[in-house]
Design an enzyme around this catalytic site. Structure first.
Site, mmCIF file in Angstrom:
data_model
loop_
_atom_site.group_PDB
_atom_site.id
_atom_site.type_symbol
_atom_site.label_atom_id
_atom_site.label_comp_id
_atom_site.label_asym_id
_atom_site.label_seq_id
_atom_site.Cartn_x
_atom_site.Cartn_y
_atom_site.Cartn_z
ATOM 1 N N ASP A 1 0.848 -1.179 0.000
ATOM 2 C CA ASP A 1 0.000 0.000 0.000
ATOM 3 C C ASP A 1 0.886 1.231 0.000
ATOM 4 O O ASP A 1 1.930 1.251 0.662
ATOM 5 C CB ASP A 1 -0.924 0.034 1.212
ATOM 6 N N THR A 2 0.500 2.231 -0.761
ATOM 7 C CA THR A 2 1.285 3.445 -0.891
ATOM 8 C C THR A 2 0.452 4.631 -0.447
ATOM 9 O O THR A 2 -0.701 4.781 -0.867
ATOM 10 C CB THR A 2 1.735 3.639 -2.353
#
Length: 185
Positions: free
Chosen positions: A69-70
């Site tokens: 996840d960014t």
């Protein structure tokens, strides 16, 4: 060698893994992306990555599963994906001329072990004009990206400087991920 699964529907993460010729499957996690707002940005990114990986792992216990996840952080504010063009415009105006951080959390889960880590990269934008922002929004590119931009496409025109892992900004710290995977086979 155990099967490798990417727990993400992101075409960018898929392209990155294909780039290094790793055989893998894609199985998209169906979690609702929620987090405790009292967590640090690094904890948020790794928590969401683990939730994705673990969700897919529960149905694929013979595999090694990668979740990622960014998030984009400006000051103390986590900048998510924009809801609409107005929110994208406001986000890009905030990023204009400033340095922000892109944090990609990664979780690798197998029956034997689990590892969570993150990479944090500083990104500095040029000063953006309203014309720059309007043109970019018309491309549609900002609408599905944290922080309302993608460095690997037209959004690259906004980037003055990066300090850290470029691939983390794209969505997966590739080199470290591949190095860590060696401990899972």
């Amino acid at each position: 060698m155990k099967p490798l699964i990417l727990a993400s529907g992101s075409p960018r993460r898929k392209e990155l893994l294909q780039q290094v010729h790793l055989p893998f499957q894609v199985k998209v996690s169906n979690i609702e992306e929620t987090f405790d707002p009292s967590l640090s940005p690094e904890e948020i990114a790794t928590s969401l990555a683990f939730q994705k990986a673990n969700n897919v792992f529960q149905e694929n216990k013979e595999a090694v599963v990668i979740g990622s996840d960014t998030i984009v952080v400006l000051g103390e504010t986590v900048l998510g994906k924009p809801k609409d063009e107005d929110e994208a415009r406001a986000t890009l105006q905030k990023l204009s001329g400033h340095t922000h951080f892109v944090i990609s959390g990664v979780s690798i889960v197998s029956a034997e072990k689990q590892l969570n880590f993150f990479e944090k990269t500083a990104v500095t934008f040029w000063e953006l004009t309203e014309e720059d922002i309007d043109f970019y929004i018309k491309t549609g590119e900002p609408m599905d990206k944290a922080g309302s931009y993608g460095i690997q496409e037209v959004g690259a025109l906004f980037v003055k400087e990066i300090k850290g892992d470029y691939f983390s900004i794209v969505g997966l710290p590739l080199s470290r991920t591949v190095r860590e995977l060696k401990n899972f086979q």
